[in-house]
Design a protein around this motif. Structure first.
Motif, short mmCIF file in Angstrom:
data_model
loop_
_atom_site.label_atom_id
_atom_site.label_comp_id
_atom_site.label_asym_id
_atom_site.label_seq_id
_atom_site.Cartn_x
_atom_site.Cartn_y
_atom_site.Cartn_z
N LYS A 45 28.24 -82.98 -1.27
CA LYS A 45 26.99 -83.50 -0.73
C LYS A 45 26.97 -85.03 -0.73
N LYS A 46 27.87 -85.64 -1.51
CA LYS A 46 27.92 -87.09 -1.59
C LYS A 46 29.16 -87.60 -0.86
N ALA A 47 28.94 -88.49 0.09
CA ALA A 47 30.06 -89.02 0.87
C ALA A 47 31.00 -89.85 0.00
N PRO A 105 37.49 -93.33 -3.35
CA PRO A 105 37.51 -92.57 -2.10
C PRO A 105 36.55 -91.39 -2.09
N PHE A 106 36.43 -90.80 -0.93
CA PHE A 106 35.71 -89.53 -0.82
C PHE A 106 36.43 -88.49 -1.66
N ASP A 107 35.68 -87.62 -2.33
CA ASP A 107 36.30 -86.49 -3.01
C ASP A 107 35.44 -85.25 -2.85
N ASN A 108 36.01 -84.12 -3.20
CA ASN A 108 35.33 -82.83 -3.03
C ASN A 108 34.59 -82.37 -4.28
N LYS A 109 34.50 -83.24 -5.26
CA LYS A 109 33.81 -82.87 -6.51
C LYS A 109 32.35 -82.55 -6.24
#
Length: 327
Positions: A260-262, A253-257
């Motif tokens: 800039k990367k979806a 899944p999307f993560d906040n790490k």
């Protein structure tokens, strides 16, 4: 038993597509042999450079990429080839009417520990035959794919492929030096008790994905009312192969790490071809809110979140995400 070339003739009238699939399958034999020899073939360890994604390349990443690039650029049907390992697409035969994208060695971090890795490919039509290709020519959504598939190199080398008429699995028989049909019309159960996800990223996920994992971990005592098992190969090709064999859901899944990367996975080289295979087998594939095959690409190295596998489980993950958007 039915060999790959004969199967393709039966289910696809596009001889150019069939020839490209067989070309990739032949290269797979060479990659398989290199993996079987391992350290004795000097394929282990780092190549000493990075790919366009900024990832350290393994020796076999480079070798597999070059083998596929050489074979496909010599194929008369290929107007151009795009690899996950290269910045830009490579021109091939200007008179060709097909474009091929590939991830030469998915899961390459598994090479040195003798675990499953694979090759993923996608075949698109080329609309400007006779003109030199550009990266833009590859920017077609996943519904435009003429065929897709993968090779998984494990205890046995296997190939899953679709030309839009269902999914078939082949096993490579080294004694006969041929890919033989193992299962036709592969279907994925709509429900499942298995899920695949890299749980170490939990703290970086959005709330709906955290909620989903909390629920499946709770098992029978939670809202889902049944126990789930985690299965994680650390190679998308291995996890998707398991799902095609016995169902399940795979999530990156999307993560906040890295905001800039979806997502981590590449739309053109991984998400689109795997989504086509999964849908052709009766499953579903989304980025958690949208069907993957309808995403309009803006770059050949575009990344997307991925949720794919058993239809009802994918729908439930999407429902959680859509509900969160309404709040």
């Amino acid at each position: 038993m039915t060999i790959l070339a004969d199967y393709l003739k039966q289910y696809s009238s596009n001889t150019a597509v069939n020839d490209v699939i067989c070309t990739i399958a032949e290269v797979g034999k060479t990659i398989n042999k290199l993996l079987q020899r391992g350290a004795f073939a000097d394929i282990l360890g780092e190549a000493g450079n990075q790919n366009v994604q900024g990832e350290d390349q393994k020796k076999l990443d480079v070798i597999a990429n070059n083998l596929l690039l050489d074979a496909l650029t010599q194929c008369t049907h290929c107007a151009g080839v795009a690899s996950e390992e290269l910045d830009d697409a490579t021109p091939a035969n200007q008179s060709g009417n097909l474009l091929v994208l590939f991830d030469p060695l998915d899961g390459s971090s598994n090479i040195d520990i003798n675990m499953a890795v694979g090759t993923i490919f996608s075949i698109l039509p080329y609309q400007r035959s006779g003109s030199p290709i550009t990266n833009t020519d590859f920017l077609q959504n996943g519904e435009k794919q003429l065929a897709a598939g993968y090779l998984v190199y494990g205890p046995a080398t296997m190939m899953a492929v679709t030309t839009g008429n269902g999914v078939a699995m082949f096993g490579y028989d080294p004694d006969k030096d041929a890919y033989l049909l193992i299962k036709d019309h592969v279907q994925i159960d709509a429900d499942t008790k298995e899920y695949a996800i890299n749980g170490s990223n939990y703290r970086h996920w959005q709330q709906p994905m955290q909620q989903y994992i909390d629920e499946v971990i709770a098992g029978k005592s939670g809202t889902r009312g049944k126990d789930f098992n985690t299965r994680w190969v650390a190679a998308m090709v291995g996890d998707v192969h398991r799902i095609l064999c016995r169902g399940g859901v795979f999530m990156y899944p999307f993560d906040n790490k890295d905001p800039k990367k979806a997502g981590k996975l590449r739309l053109m080289y991984e998400a689109n071809p795997m989504a086509l295979l999964i849908e052709q087998a009766g499953g579903a594939a989304t980025d958690a809110t949208h069907r993957i095959l309808t995403i309009e690409p803006n770059d050949i190295h575009q990344r997307v979140p991925v949720v794919l596998g058993s239809k009802n489980e994918v729908a439930y993950v999407q429902q959680l995400h859509e509900s969160a958007l309404k709040i």
